[in-house]
Design a protein around this motif. Sequence first.
Motif, short mmCIF file in Angstrom:
data_model
loop_
_atom_site.label_atom_id
_atom_site.label_comp_id
_atom_site.label_asym_id
_atom_site.label_seq_id
_atom_site.Cartn_x
_atom_site.Cartn_y
_atom_site.Cartn_z
N VAL A 283 -8.40 6.22 -0.01
CA VAL A 283 -7.63 5.09 -0.52
C VAL A 283 -6.36 5.60 -1.20
O VAL A 283 -5.28 5.02 -1.07
CB VAL A 283 -8.48 4.26 -1.51
CG1 VAL A 283 -7.61 3.21 -2.21
CG2 VAL A 283 -9.63 3.58 -0.78
N HIS A 284 -6.49 6.70 -1.94
CA HIS A 284 -5.32 7.32 -2.60
C HIS A 284 -4.27 7.71 -1.57
O HIS A 284 -3.07 7.48 -1.78
CB HIS A 284 -5.77 8.55 -3.40
CG HIS A 284 -4.63 9.33 -3.97
ND1 HIS A 284 -3.94 8.94 -5.10
CD2 HIS A 284 -4.05 10.50 -3.56
CE1 HIS A 284 -3.00 9.82 -5.37
NE2 HIS A 284 -3.04 10.77 -4.45
N ASP A 285 -4.70 8.32 -0.45
CA ASP A 285 -3.76 8.72 0.61
C ASP A 285 -2.99 7.52 1.14
O ASP A 285 -1.77 7.58 1.33
CB ASP A 285 -4.51 9.39 1.77
CG ASP A 285 -5.09 10.74 1.40
OD1 ASP A 285 -4.53 11.39 0.50
OD2 ASP A 285 -6.11 11.13 2.00
N ILE A 286 -3.70 6.44 1.40
CA ILE A 286 -3.07 5.23 1.95
C ILE A 286 -2.04 4.67 0.98
O ILE A 286 -0.92 4.31 1.35
CB ILE A 286 -4.14 4.17 2.30
CG1 ILE A 286 -5.13 4.72 3.34
CG2 ILE A 286 -3.48 2.89 2.81
CD1 ILE A 286 -6.33 3.83 3.58
N ALA A 287 -2.43 4.60 -0.31
CA ALA A 287 -1.52 4.08 -1.33
C ALA A 287 -0.27 4.94 -1.45
O ALA A 287 0.86 4.42 -1.55
CB ALA A 287 -2.24 4.01 -2.68
N GLU A 288 -0.44 6.26 -1.40
CA GLU A 288 0.70 7.17 -1.54
C GLU A 288 1.64 7.06 -0.35
O GLU A 288 2.86 7.15 -0.49
CB GLU A 288 0.21 8.61 -1.71
CG GLU A 288 -0.54 8.87 -3.01
CD GLU A 288 0.32 8.60 -4.24
OE1 GLU A 288 1.31 9.31 -4.45
OE2 GLU A 288 -0.01 7.65 -4.99
N GLU A 289 1.10 6.88 0.85
CA GLU A 289 1.95 6.74 2.04
C GLU A 289 2.77 5.45 1.97
O GLU A 289 3.94 5.42 2.38
CB GLU A 289 1.11 6.74 3.32
CG GLU A 289 0.55 8.10 3.72
CD GLU A 289 1.62 9.13 4.05
OE1 GLU A 289 2.82 8.79 4.08
OE2 GLU A 289 1.25 10.29 4.28
N CYS A 290 2.19 4.39 1.45
CA CYS A 290 2.93 3.13 1.29
C CYS A 290 4.10 3.33 0.33
O CYS A 290 5.22 2.85 0.56
CB CYS A 290 2.01 2.02 0.79
SG CYS A 290 0.80 1.44 2.01
N LYS A 291 3.87 4.04 -0.78
CA LYS A 291 4.93 4.32 -1.74
C LYS A 291 6.02 5.17 -1.10
O LYS A 291 7.22 4.90 -1.28
CB LYS A 291 4.35 5.06 -2.95
CG LYS A 291 3.53 4.19 -3.89
CD LYS A 291 2.80 5.00 -4.93
CE LYS A 291 3.76 5.73 -5.87
NZ LYS A 291 3.04 6.46 -6.93
N SER A 292 5.63 6.20 -0.34
CA SER A 292 6.61 7.08 0.32
C SER A 292 7.49 6.30 1.28
O SER A 292 8.70 6.48 1.33
CB SER A 292 5.89 8.20 1.08
OG SER A 292 5.27 9.10 0.20
N PHE A 293 6.84 5.42 2.07
CA PHE A 293 7.57 4.67 3.08
C PHE A 293 8.60 3.74 2.45
O PHE A 293 9.73 3.63 2.91
CB PHE A 293 6.58 3.87 3.94
CG PHE A 293 7.23 3.02 4.99
CD1 PHE A 293 8.21 3.54 5.82
CD2 PHE A 293 6.88 1.69 5.15
CE1 PHE A 293 8.82 2.76 6.79
CE2 PHE A 293 7.48 0.90 6.11
CZ PHE A 293 8.46 1.44 6.93
#
Length: 521
Positions: A323-333
């Motif tokens: 879940v952390h990975d998914i959240a961080e990718e959204c922020k990066s994008f």
Amino acid sequence: MEELCFYLLKVMGVLLIVAVIMLRVLVLLWWRPRKIERHFSKQGIRGPPYRFFLGNAKELLSLMLKASAQPMPFSHNILPRVLSFYHHWRKIYGATFLVWFGPTVRLTVSDPDLIREIFTSKSEFYEKNEAHPLIKQLEGDGLLSLKGEKWAHHRKIITPTFHMENLKLLIPMASQSVIQMLEKWVAMSDSGEVEVEVSEWFQTLTEDIITRTAFGSSYEDGKAIFRLQAQQMVLASEAFQKVFIPGYRFLPTKRNMKSWKLDKEIKKSLVNLIDKRRENSCNERVGNGPKDLLGLMIQASTKESSVRTRTELNSSPSSKITVHDIAEECKSFFFAGEQTTSNLLTWTTVLLAMHPQWQVLARDEVLKLSMILNEVLRLYPPIVATIRRAKADVELGGCKIPIGTELLIPILAVHHDQAIWGNDANEFNPARFSDGVARAAKHPVAFIPFGLGVRTCIGQNLAILQAKLTIAIMLQRFSFHLSPRYQHAPTVLMILYPQYGAPIVFRRLADNLDADRDQRS
């Protein structure tokens, strides 16, 4: 007597620890930099002399402040203003020189052959360096900062979002967003003419399209989250404009406390949204709609969870999507996509306002938009420089580079190099791209606005598609020129942006046609 001996031993121990710390500090802040200077000097590479602890920080700040003190003439020769330190020291030490950011050394590399070596043929010897703490907070721990196996795994999962066939499915929605924005401009005018600060409007437009690309069916929830991140970006921009004090971001200042609160709220909202989307994933019908980033990440994590239950012993930690990975990718994008695309739109509008003849050409032949956008990206690339770090002792163009050396690639300088682009390198001439990017310059690696090699910006197709769509619709409805209030002042604050904004005067084309008819009669 025993107590005295114990006390003396304790004092000697403390003194020894202090001596060791001081020795390490001396090695880090004096002996090592001097050794590096001698190493490169023997190879004919010099630079401004290293100064204890500060490096060249004082000179860098002075050059930057002097260059940005006032607007510049309406010229595209922006290198002296934007990368003032590089422009200044290149004249003294040549194109390849050392510059010290505190005790950290950076070697400037602007030769396209060497750049190709760093990013492609010998890329395994170099890695992306750590971002500034403020940027790291914004960009998250996603594709922008990940390395190695985990980066490769995430990129493979996310890539389908940015396939052109998938992005084309966004066109109807994106077109509607652009038209709604332009209709608001028309409503703001009584005379058929209106002045617009385009950078702010393009930011809102881009946020809307980026949100749909990232969250798809969860658009409304995603929009609320990205609004929070936009506030976080404003706070970071304010902090960037102040003198950097190590450790200052940990102090409970008003700005820091607000930033911490926002960060906590963003993470909590993203986790809740991911959980909600996961619960509904079984009910989501796979149709003809575009694949969104969030959906693909959740789909990958769900698939991996079921696989790991069968092959838990063989699973690699880097292959697990959390879940952390998914959240961080959204922020990066959001961070990378919103900034890059809105600034491309802003500079394209500014340059077309400066060169109205190209408005006519693009209006008559939409295909010319590709040439125009490439020329804008050449003259005003969103990222003006990038950095790589040597992971091992390596040879680059006959020069021996020690492990840990940072290589600074001044993208803006490469894009404005007259030896590569010709005598008109500082002029707006989209026609140079009439035969494509590969033949526009004397070297195929002279044009790198989105990077090069395996870490080329994954979202460049989205940025170009949105820019083409927005500018094409805008040209159908308006002609435009610079406002008298416009001041030309390209400046770097994370990315290249207009320091005093971009006020543009738009005039509806129907009014232009009426005026022409009245004049002829």
